[in-house]
Design a protein around this motif. Structure first.
Motif: not given
Length: 341
Positions: A269-281, A283-287, A299-300
């Motif tokens: 899972l990746v944000a539009p800026d390339g940062a990883w969106v961690w599974n531990e976070g 959905p509110a972390d998604i920009p 791909p994983p």
């Protein structure tokens, strides 16, 4: 323990006795009735708990700060047995706001009086040396915050409560909680995650390997582990993208079935800026991009497994695919997204 009709009657009588004692401002009778209420709670039926929840919640403004947290927990327990969460919510979240303010004051006074390791809130009253150091109201705020966390999470399991809380008030609670977490180093993760749960939230997902995009809508998802499994079901299981589709059981425990089962990740899972969106976070972390949360799937990079399930077992999770994006729209959005960091 007394079960059956007698147990239900004793619980109902204890609630009435507590309510009367509080209204009459009789502290000794209130304490005795509250002990009786807890002693007979297991013997109460669903009807008695449903009736008691709003009555107990309505008493919260009339109680001293110490017992207020205990009664909030009782109201939350009634909600878990079927009491109207919406009727209890105004009183519980008013109490939570006041407790967070007092806990914030505790953190500030603790720092200016020497700092050091924070005391662990334990059952009962704050230790006398703690009260002497920060004052009674601040000490009780810190001491009872775990109780308010329990009560609030019980209510936030209900979508109606999440919706009625409102964005501004939710933001104020999160801001106050973040200040306490940062100052104290204590987690209060359940409360934080519950306040971050999104309801009926649009989500646009771009699958970078195929250049495709999808408009979805999510509700009641407590963390990104849960979201990850539901995304794999909607997109891989739905035949839209290649990869590993989760089993029916893995999906069920992420929606409304009890328990947990092993699963394996299908994406990164990746944000539009390339940062990883961690599974531990969460959905509110998604920009949010142009008013909608935007997530990229790569791909994983390595195999990763975890127990599929729900962070909040009492909360129903839902992710619905509304439509695939047309090729031009997906291409436009992907062109704006950076590669994974």
């Amino acid at each position: 323990m007394i079960f059956g009709r007698k147990g239900r009657e004793r619980f109902r009588d204890a609630v009435t006795a507590f309510e009367t004692a509080v209204r009459e401002r009789d502290g000794d009778r209130s304490q005795r009735a509250l002990r009786d209420l807890y002693r007979h709670f297991d013997g109460a039926g669903q009807h008695e708990a449903a009736e008691a929840g709003p009555r107990l919640a309505a008493l919260l403004p009339e109680l001293p700060p110490g017992p207020r947290g205990v009664v909030a927990v009782a109201a939350g327990a009634c909600v878990e047995r079927g009491a109207d969460a919406g009727a209890c919510a105004p009183y519980v979240f008013d109490g939570l706001a006041g407790t967070l303010a007092a806990a914030g004051e505790f953190c500030a006074r603790w720092a200016v009086t020497g700092g050091g390791e924070f005391p662990e809130p334990e059952p009962g009253d704050p230790a006398p040396d703690v009260v002497d150091r920060v004052g009674p109201d601040a000490a009780v705020g810190w001491w009872t915050l775990p109780q308010w966390e329990m009560a609030s999470v019980a209510l936030l399991n209900h979508p109606r409560v999440c919706t009625s809380l409102g964005g501004d008030r939710r933001a104020r609670l999160l801001e106050a909680l973040a200040a306490v977490r940062e100052a104290s180093g204590h987690d209060f993760k359940c409360l934080a995650y519950a306040l971050l749960v999104l309801d009926d939230e649009p989500l646009v997902v771009l699958h970078r390997p195929t250049g495709t995009g999808y408009a979805l809508r999510m509700s009641g998802i407590g963390d990104n582990f849960q979201l990850h499994t539901l995304l794999a079901d909607a997109l891989v299981g739905g035949g839209h993208v290649p990869g590993r589709a989760p089993s029916a059981q893995e999906v069920a425990v992420c929606r409304d079935a009890p328990g947990q089962v092993p699963t394996t990740g299908s994406f990164n899972l990746v944000a539009p800026d390339g940062a990883w969106v961690w599974n531990e976070g969460t959905p509110a972390d998604i920009p949010v991009v142009d008013g909608v949360r935007l997530l990229v799937l790569d791909p994983p990079p390595y195999a990763r497994g975890w127990p599929a399930g729900r962070f909040f077992p009492g909360m129903t999770g839902d992710l619905r695919l509304e439509r695939p994006l047309d090729a031009r729209e997906a291409e436009h959005l992907l062109a704006r997204c950076a590669p994974a960091a």
